[in-house]
Design a protein around this motif. Structure first.
Motif, PDB file in Angstrom:
ATOM      1  N   SER A 502       0.813  -1.224   0.000  1.00 24.06           N
ATOM      2  CA  SER A 502       0.000   0.000   0.000  1.00 24.06           C
ATOM      3  C   SER A 502       0.844   1.271   0.000  1.00 24.06           C
ATOM      4  O   SER A 502       0.300   2.369   0.116  1.00 24.06           O
ATOM      5  N   GLY A 503       2.163   1.128  -0.113  1.00 27.06           N
ATOM      6  CA  GLY A 503       3.029   2.295  -0.105  1.00 27.06           C
ATOM      7  C   GLY A 503       3.045   3.004   1.233  1.00 27.06           C
ATOM      8  O   GLY A 503       3.193   4.235   1.270  1.00 27.06           O
ATOM      9  N   GLY A 504       2.869   2.252   2.317  1.00 26.29           N
ATOM     10  CA  GLY A 504       2.889   2.829   3.661  1.00 26.29           C
ATOM     11  C   GLY A 504       1.563   3.364   4.134  1.00 26.29           C
ATOM     12  O   GLY A 504       1.449   3.838   5.264  1.00 26.29           O
ATOM     13  N   GLN A 505       0.539   3.288   3.290  1.00 25.38           N
ATOM     14  CA  GLN A 505      -0.768   3.854   3.648  1.00 25.38           C
ATOM     15  C   GLN A 505      -1.375   3.142   4.855  1.00 25.38           C
ATOM     16  O   GLN A 505      -1.936   3.792   5.746  1.00 25.38           O
ATOM     17  N   ILE A 506      -1.263   1.808   4.893  1.00 29.76           N
ATOM     18  CA  ILE A 506      -1.830   1.054   6.001  1.00 29.76           C
ATOM     19  C   ILE A 506      -1.087   1.374   7.299  1.00 29.76           C
ATOM     20  O   ILE A 506      -1.696   1.564   8.360  1.00 29.76           O
ATOM     21  N   GLY A 507       0.249   1.460   7.217  1.00 31.61           N
ATOM     22  CA  GLY A 507       1.031   1.746   8.417  1.00 31.61           C
ATOM     23  C   GLY A 507       0.703   3.097   9.019  1.00 31.61           C
ATOM     24  O   GLY A 507       0.609   3.246  10.247  1.00 31.61           O
ATOM     25  N   LYS A 508       0.513   4.101   8.166  1.00 34.59           N
ATOM     26  CA  LYS A 508       0.213   5.445   8.663  1.00 34.59           C
ATOM     27  C   LYS A 508      -1.133   5.504   9.383  1.00 34.59           C
ATOM     28  O   LYS A 508      -1.306   6.278  10.337  1.00 34.59           O
ATOM     29  N   ALA A 509      -2.094   4.693   8.900  1.00 33.65           N
ATOM     30  CA  ALA A 509      -3.441   4.760   9.467  1.00 33.65           C
ATOM     31  C   ALA A 509      -3.650   3.802  10.632  1.00 33.65           C
ATOM     32  O   ALA A 509      -4.715   3.809  11.245  1.00 33.65           O
ATOM     33  N   THR A 510      -2.639   2.990  10.938  1.00 28.63           N
ATOM     34  CA  THR A 510      -2.799   1.969  11.972  1.00 28.63           C
ATOM     35  C   THR A 510      -2.600   2.557  13.367  1.00 28.63           C
ATOM     36  O   THR A 510      -1.570   3.176  13.638  1.00 28.63           O
ATOM     37  N   LYS A 511      -3.589   2.345  14.218  1.00 22.06           N
ATOM     38  CA  LYS A 511      -3.507   2.779  15.610  1.00 22.06           C
ATOM     39  C   LYS A 511      -3.873   1.595  16.498  1.00 22.06           C
ATOM     40  O   LYS A 511      -5.012   1.155  16.524  1.00 22.06           O
ATOM     41  N   PHE A 512      -2.883   1.077  17.204  1.00 21.88           N
ATOM     42  CA  PHE A 512      -3.092  -0.111  18.025  1.00 21.88           C
ATOM     43  C   PHE A 512      -3.686   0.266  19.385  1.00 21.88           C
ATOM     44  O   PHE A 512      -3.255   1.217  20.022  1.00 21.88           O
ATOM     45  N   VAL A 513      -4.669  -0.501  19.783  1.00 23.75           N
ATOM     46  CA  VAL A 513      -5.283  -0.375  21.100  1.00 23.75           C
ATOM     47  C   VAL A 513      -5.289  -1.768  21.721  1.00 23.75           C
ATOM     48  O   VAL A 513      -5.921  -2.685  21.186  1.00 23.75           O
ATOM     49  N   LYS A 514      -4.545  -1.908  22.804  1.00 21.87           N
ATOM     50  CA  LYS A 514      -4.413  -3.203  23.467  1.00 21.87           C
ATOM     51  C   LYS A 514      -3.937  -4.283  22.500  1.00 21.87           C
ATOM     52  O   LYS A 514      -4.431  -5.416  22.506  1.00 21.87           O
ATOM     53  N   GLY A 515      -3.006  -3.904  21.639  1.00 19.59           N
ATOM     54  CA  GLY A 515      -2.371  -4.876  20.759  1.00 19.59           C
ATOM     55  C   GLY A 515      -3.083  -5.145  19.465  1.00 19.59           C
ATOM     56  O   GLY A 515      -2.611  -5.959  18.653  1.00 19.59           O
ATOM     57  N   GLN A 516      -4.225  -4.479  19.204  1.00 15.00           N
ATOM     58  CA  GLN A 516      -4.952  -4.689  17.957  1.00 15.00           C
ATOM     59  C   GLN A 516      -5.333  -3.356  17.335  1.00 15.00           C
ATOM     60  O   GLN A 516      -5.558  -2.373  18.036  1.00 15.00           O
ATOM     61  N   ALA A 517      -5.381  -3.356  15.992  1.00 13.60           N
ATOM     62  CA  ALA A 517      -5.766  -2.146  15.266  1.00 13.60           C
ATOM     63  C   ALA A 517      -6.871  -2.478  14.271  1.00 13.60           C
ATOM     64  O   ALA A 517      -6.758  -3.449  13.514  1.00 13.60           O
ATOM     65  N   ASN A 518      -7.930  -1.676  14.293  1.00 10.08           N
ATOM     66  CA  ASN A 518      -9.029  -1.817  13.334  1.00 10.08           C
ATOM     67  C   ASN A 518      -8.635  -1.070  12.063  1.00 10.08           C
ATOM     68  O   ASN A 518      -8.482   0.149  12.071  1.00 10.08           O
ATOM     69  N   ILE A 519      -8.470  -1.810  10.950  1.00 10.29           N
ATOM     70  CA  ILE A 519      -8.047  -1.169   9.698  1.00 10.29           C
ATOM     71  C   ILE A 519      -9.115  -1.275   8.615  1.00 10.29           C
ATOM     72  O   ILE A 519      -8.823  -1.068   7.432  1.00 10.29           O
ATOM     73  N   LEU A 520     -10.368  -1.602   8.988  1.00 11.79           N
ATOM     74  CA  LEU A 520     -11.405  -1.759   7.978  1.00 11.79           C
ATOM     75  C   LEU A 520     -11.595  -0.479   7.171  1.00 11.79           C
ATOM     76  O   LEU A 520     -11.697  -0.508   5.941  1.00 11.79           O
ATOM     77  N   GLY A 521     -11.632   0.656   7.845  1.00  5.94           N
ATOM     78  CA  GLY A 521     -11.795   1.917   7.123  1.00  5.94           C
ATOM     79  C   GLY A 521     -10.616   2.246   6.231  1.00  5.94           C
ATOM     80  O   GLY A 521     -10.779   2.458   5.026  1.00  5.94           O
ATOM     81  N   PRO A 522      -9.380   2.286   6.788  1.00  7.57           N
ATOM     82  CA  PRO A 522      -8.218   2.624   5.958  1.00  7.57           C
ATOM     83  C   PRO A 522      -7.994   1.664   4.797  1.00  7.57           C
ATOM     84  O   PRO A 522      -7.471   2.062   3.742  1.00  7.57           O
ATOM     85  N   ALA A 523      -8.384   0.387   4.957  1.00  8.15           N
ATOM     86  CA  ALA A 523      -8.133  -0.610   3.913  1.00  8.15           C
ATOM     87  C   ALA A 523      -9.262  -0.713   2.899  1.00  8.15           C
ATOM     88  O   ALA A 523      -9.166  -1.500   1.953  1.00  8.15           O
ATOM     89  N   SER A 524     -10.313   0.069   3.060  1.00 12.03           N
ATOM     90  CA  SER A 524     -11.495  -0.103   2.218  1.00 12.03           C
ATOM     91  C   SER A 524     -11.241   0.181   0.743  1.00 12.03           C
ATOM     92  O   SER A 524     -11.920  -0.377  -0.126  1.00 12.03           O
ATOM     93  N   PHE A 525     -10.267   1.064   0.420  1.00  9.02           N
ATOM     94  CA  PHE A 525      -9.997   1.359  -0.987  1.00  9.02           C
ATOM     95  C   PHE A 525      -8.730   0.686  -1.492  1.00  9.02           C
ATOM     96  O   PHE A 525      -8.311   0.922  -2.623  1.00  9.02           O
ATOM     97  N   CYS A 526      -8.146  -0.182  -0.642  1.00  5.17           N
ATOM     98  CA  CYS A 526      -7.031  -1.013  -1.102  1.00  5.17           C
ATOM     99  C   CYS A 526      -7.108  -2.377  -0.411  1.00  5.17           C
ATOM    100  O   CYS A 526      -6.173  -2.798   0.261  1.00  5.17           O
ATOM    101  N   PRO A 527      -8.249  -3.066  -0.543  1.00  5.82           N
ATOM    102  CA  PRO A 527      -8.427  -4.333   0.157  1.00  5.82           C
ATOM    103  C   PRO A 527      -7.673  -5.462  -0.529  1.00  5.82           C
ATOM    104  O   PRO A 527      -7.114  -5.298  -1.622  1.00  5.82           O
TER     105      PRO A 527
END
Length: 723
Positions: A502-527
């Motif tokens: 994703s060219g770093g797009q997923i990494g930039k949008a990832t925010k971990f909470v208690k060891g997990q990150a919800n990426i459904l929104g950020p990944a919706s246009f590059c699934p």
């Protein structure tokens, strides 16, 4: 169907002719004076005499002789009528379906009662050695009156329909009777009266255990009146091909942004009814955000429409309703979709607690749907599936085992506003008020609606994504969750691979909470998608695990599976979805016949488009043909599109002519992608279009039945056997 139990008051065995079987009506001997004040003295005396005669036929141990022998007993008193028609072999032809043992018993009771009233009754199993169409027709034409026993399967029996058509066309009076106790009829009789007016030209006679003597009196009086009326040939003949008799099929929608659930459901329901011209719906589909109280929704529907089957689930942040994105602060929305289809049949199955073990789930879905299929002999025109997220592939496998592989399926996995597990399913199981159950809520269940729609329908499954060159092979999965957690891609942690693709797009949008990150929104246009599968466009990424870099998706994966990254923009996504939906309606040539035979022709469609229709091969839908549409929109796309959702709603409405449309926003979409395959995917769009064209049902369209016979239980059934 005998019963040999003695009355606890007088030790006498109950008479069959003057009372219903004990399991339904109790004992006649100690209740023979019930309702006597409302019965003419002559008939009352006859009823008492019948009881006395039948009790005299008991042997020393108190058991009755066979009922069919009793029917042939010597007639002992004068005829109910003052005349006999010497030109007819029978006074009354008793027409009945044989699917329910209760109806068989009821028909025999009626024949017994008529004969001891000195009327000659035709009952097929007693009066015919060979039950053939020719013999039945001859006996009908040799009868003065047709008495039709109405039960839930009456008009699904080709034999009963033919018998009543023969009677109507010969001018033989038809007297309909129905059990007022065993079934919750609701508006079912009115619906049949509109479809089969020649059967209901006379008032239907209710038979009730609470008014046994009054019921018998009404029945005898109705038969006597029909005998006196005589044969009156009709001015117009009734068509023998009743499968094409279709009334006006309507679809209605209604919704609300109100935050108080009882107010929102009242507004949505009233708006839906108004669009249905306040006709009783045949099926209701309800959807609401998790901010609403599910129990309040079902309580309202239970009160307002106790005899209507219901299916529904929670939606993500809002609802597409006609040309509007219905949502208040991305938190509150509620909508109802209903269809009024007198000539169709709709049955809902509810599995409130989904088993976790794969084989148990598969077999349960198969069993429940197979039992529901006993409701009709022909294949459903479509199936709606709404369930909790997880194991969707297994559920589809169970549906295929029960339905075969050619019945169109439109499905969605219940959603909430933030992937926090607050999804719900609602269902009112049963069919049309006859065997209906109370409306119920589940959190990990399945709601399945089987529809025998009287008009043609079309379905599609589309995706607006394009494949990229970024691809790899799954080399490790977590088998504990059916492969939904990918541990490695090309031997590397998916977090590392996906961020690189994703060219770093997923990494930039990832925010971990208690060891997990919800990426459904950020990944919706590059699934991620399953490479090589034209229509399963996405195994939507849901969560990343910080420690292992594992990726949890909303669909099953397996070792060796090739995955590819897909791409789209909000603008192109909306355009592709609306164009695909429109092309599906007016240009599709991928067809599904009602008889379950698939035909297809190639056409130029965007990648990720599948279409099935129940139209004749040379016909297509035009916008003027459309009565309404039910759609499944991806909840992940809702999160990604956000401010673009009003535009998306308007574009979808334009595609189907702004007809009555409702789209539920789900966390997973199910539909048909090939001629014989239903699949589960994500970030997709699923549509079911209801037309205004009558559905042509081939005579040989039948569902494959299991070898064993299913016996029903509950308020509808006392026993279910072959038709």
């Amino acid at each position: 169907m005998g019963n040999n139990h003695a009355c606890p008051k007088c030790a006498l065995v109950p008479a069959y002719v003057c009372c219903w079987p004990m399991s339904v009506f109790g004992f006649a001997c100690c209740n023979k004076d019930d309702d006597a004040t409302s019965i003419e003295p002559g008939i009352s005396q006859r009823l008492d005499r019948i009881e006395e005669l039948m009790r005299s036929r008991c042997d020393e141990e108190g058991s009755l002789q066979q009922r069919e022998s009793a029917r042939r007993m010597k007639k002992c008193f004068s005829s109910l009528a003052d005349f006999q028609n010497g030109e007819k072999e029978f006074d009354v032809f008793v027409s009945h379906a044989k699917r329910l043992s209760a109806s068989e018993d009821r028909a025999m009771w009626i024949a017994d009662m008529l004969e001891v009233s000195d009327l000659r009754a035709f009952y097929d199993r007693s009066d015919l050695k060979d039950i053939t169409e020719e013999n039945l027709r001859d006996k009908m034409l040799a009868s003065s009156v047709c008495l039709t026993v109405i039960d839930p399967f009456t008009f699904q029996s080709s034999w009963v329909v033919r018998e009543n058509v023969w009677a109507a066309n010969a001018g033989i009076p038809i007297v309909p009777v129905f059990d007022a106790d065993r079934f919750r009829w609701g508006g079912q009789l009115d619906r049949w009266a509109r479809l089969y007016p020649f059967v209901f030209s006379k008032q239907a006679i209710p038979l009730s255990k609470g008014h046994r003597r009054e019921s018998v009196e009404r029945l005898l009086q109705a038969v006597q009146a029909a005998l006196e009326e005589g044969i009156r040939p009709p001015e117009e003949q009734v068509s023998g091909n009743l499968s094409i008799s279709v009334t006006d099929v309507r679809v209605g929608t209604g919704g609300s942004r109100e935050t108080v659930t009882v107010d929102a459901i009242a507004t949505a329901y009233e708006s839906m009814l108004a669009r249905l011209s306040y006709a009783r719906p045949s099926l209701i589909v309800a959807t609401f955000t998790c901010a609403h109280d599910a129990q309040s929704v079902v309580d309202f529907l239970e009160e307002q429409c106790p005899e209507v089957p219901v299916i529904g689930c929670t939606t993500c942040r809002g609802v597409v309703l006609n040309d509007t994105w219905l949502s208040y602060k991305n938190e509150f929305a509620l909508a109802c979709w209903g269809t009024c289809d007198d000539a169709g049949d709709y049955k809902v199955v509810h599995i409130p607690d989904r088993p976790e073990k794969r084989e148990e789930l598969l077999q349960l879905v198969r069993k429940e749907v197979q039992e529901a299929l006993m409701f009709r002999e022909d294949t459903p025109s479509f199936v709606v599936l709404l369930g909790c997220p997880g194991h969707e592939e297994v559920v589809l496998e169970g549906l295929a085992a029960a339905l075969g592989e050619t019945v169109p399926i439109i499905g969605g996995s219940a959603a909430d506003n933030s992937i926090s597990g607050l999804w719900r399913q609602v269902a009112k199981a049963g069919s049309g008020g006859i065997d209906i159950s109370p409306c119920a809520v589940s959190t990990s269940g399945l709601a399945i609606a089987l529809a025998w729609c009287s008009v043609e329908v079309a379905t599609s499954l589309v995706s607006g994504f394009q494949q990229t060159a970024k691809r790899g092979k799954v080399t490790k999965v977590d088998v504990q969750d059916h492969g939904r957690t990918i541990m490695q891609i090309d031997g590397k942690p998916p977090r590392q691979v996906y961020d690189s693709w994703s060219g770093g797009q997923i990494g930039k949008a990832t925010k971990f909470v208690k060891g997990q990150a919800n990426i459904l929104g950020p990944a919706s246009f590059c699934p991620l998608g399953a490479a090589g599968r034209r229509l399963r466009a996405s195994d939507a990424p849901g969560f990343l695990t910080q420690s292992s870099g594992a990726l949890t998706t909303f669909a099953d994966a397996y070792v060796g599976m090739e995955v590819v990254m897909l791409t789209a923009s909000p603008e192109t996504m909306i355009k592709n979805l609306s164009q695909s939906a429109r092309q599906h309606i007016v240009d599709s040539r991928s067809l599904l016949s009602s008889g379950g035979q698939m035909r297809s022709k190639s056409s130029s469609m965007p990648a990720g488009v599948g279409r099935l229709k129940s139209l004749p091969e040379k016909e297509t839908f035009d916008l003027t043909d459309i009565a309404g549409a039910l759609m499944i929109f991806c909840g992940g796309l809702v999160m990604a599109l956000e401010d673009h959702m009003p535009t998306a709603a308007e574009s979808l409405a334009q595609a189907v002519g702004h007809s009555n449309i409702m789209a539920i926003c789900c966390f997973g979409e199910q539909g048909m992608i090939t001629q014989k395959k239903a699949v589960h995917g994500n970030l997709m769009f699923r549509s079911l279009v209801i037309s205004k064209r009558p559905r042509q049902v081939p005579a040989r369209a039948r569902v494959s039945r299991p070898s064993q016979v299913f016996y029903g239980s509950g308020p509808m059934f006392s026993g279910l056997g072959p038709n």
